[in-house]
Design an enzyme around this catalytic site. Sequence first.
Site, PDB file in Angstrom:
ATOM      1  N   HIS A  45       1.126   2.065  -3.451  1.00  0.00           N
ATOM      2  CA  HIS A  45       0.282   2.867  -3.850  1.00  0.00           C
ATOM      3  C   HIS A  45       0.745   4.366  -4.498  1.00  0.00           C
ATOM      4  O   HIS A  45       0.304   4.964  -5.246  1.00  0.00           O
ATOM      5  CB  HIS A  45      -0.800   3.072  -3.179  1.00  0.00           C
ATOM      6  CG  HIS A  45      -1.431   1.094  -3.008  1.00  0.00           C
ATOM      7  ND1 HIS A  45      -2.672   1.448  -2.615  1.00  0.00           N
ATOM      8  CD2 HIS A  45      -1.697   0.441  -3.418  1.00  0.00           C
ATOM      9  CE1 HIS A  45      -3.858  -0.367  -2.691  1.00  0.00           C
ATOM     10  NE2 HIS A  45      -2.249  -0.521  -3.438  1.00  0.00           N
ATOM     11  N   ASP A  99       0.596  -1.018  -0.154  1.00  0.00           N
ATOM     12  CA  ASP A  99      -0.139   0.075   0.286  1.00  0.00           C
ATOM     13  C   ASP A  99       0.766   1.471  -0.105  1.00  0.00           C
ATOM     14  O   ASP A  99       1.550   1.349  -0.644  1.00  0.00           O
ATOM     15  CB  ASP A  99      -1.099   0.044   1.289  1.00  0.00           C
ATOM     16  CG  ASP A  99      -1.811   0.867   0.907  1.00  0.00           C
ATOM     17  OD1 ASP A  99      -2.282   1.400   0.821  1.00  0.00           O
ATOM     18  OD2 ASP A  99      -3.259   0.124   1.388  1.00  0.00           O
TER      19      ASP A  99
END
Length: 301
Positions: free
Chosen positions: A152, A118
């Site tokens: 991300h 992430d």
Amino acid sequence: MDERKKEYGWKEGMSSQYQTGRPKLMKMAEDNVPVEERLMTEEDLLRPQFISPINCTNVLIEGVTIVRAPFWVIHPIFCENVTVRGVTISSHGPNNDGCDPESSRNVLIEDCLFDTGDDCIAIKSGRNNDGRNTPIPSENIIVRNCHMKDGHGGVVMGSEISAGVSNVFVENCTMDSPELDRVIRIKTNTVRGGYVRDVYVRNVEVGQCREAVFRIELMYERRDGDGPYMPDIRNIVLENVNSQKSRYGVLIEGREEAIVVSDIQFINCDFHNVEIPTKITGSKNIEFKNVSFTVDEVTTY
């Protein structure tokens, strides 16, 4: 983030936190249930943060390697004077943010390597009522001499940002991976609200990222719907940020009903091998000074 994968221990027929603990916990927060009464069980399937100092002063996390954590990896919350130095994080599970200073001030993150499932670094300040009822913003955050691989986003503000973020300084970092989605990202919506002010990014070298070098999105997680808490995003400077490959150079998605993204400068930046140089909506006072975008030919602003 899809956590229903066998590599994370999921088996056919098992539920996930999105059907069990997450909606339960969210309702408790919206109902202002005191934190000490938000008791969860194993059946709720919520994953814990790995290292989470709470209400601490003078925190040092240095020289460690962390692999395959269950959730956010390093999560200082309500802390002051935090140093994260020389840390290597390699953790590709669901929601594996590398370092998330939340409602904390005077934070230094330096000489670290992030390879995550992430966000590499996500600066936060509480979600919805938890951030608004007793607002404690994140302030005075320095990120320097770090390298970001997968993730991300490289340095992110949001999305749990209801109490706001200010005074963020990012310098002398490198970021490079086809699995790195964005370099600098701000994400929130009108349910979470919050502000991001006074962000300065300089001397960042990007090999490649998948989506955008710089992105603002004020309609993050559309499943939240709309609320009355309009974000406020302003006073951001990117200087000497150079990228070799990305889909977008600059991608800003503000709100058309209220222009709350303003006063953003790009100075001496080069965005090479982009498909779309800029896509900018719902914003004002976006300025480019000596900035080039290379598609088939160089366009200079």
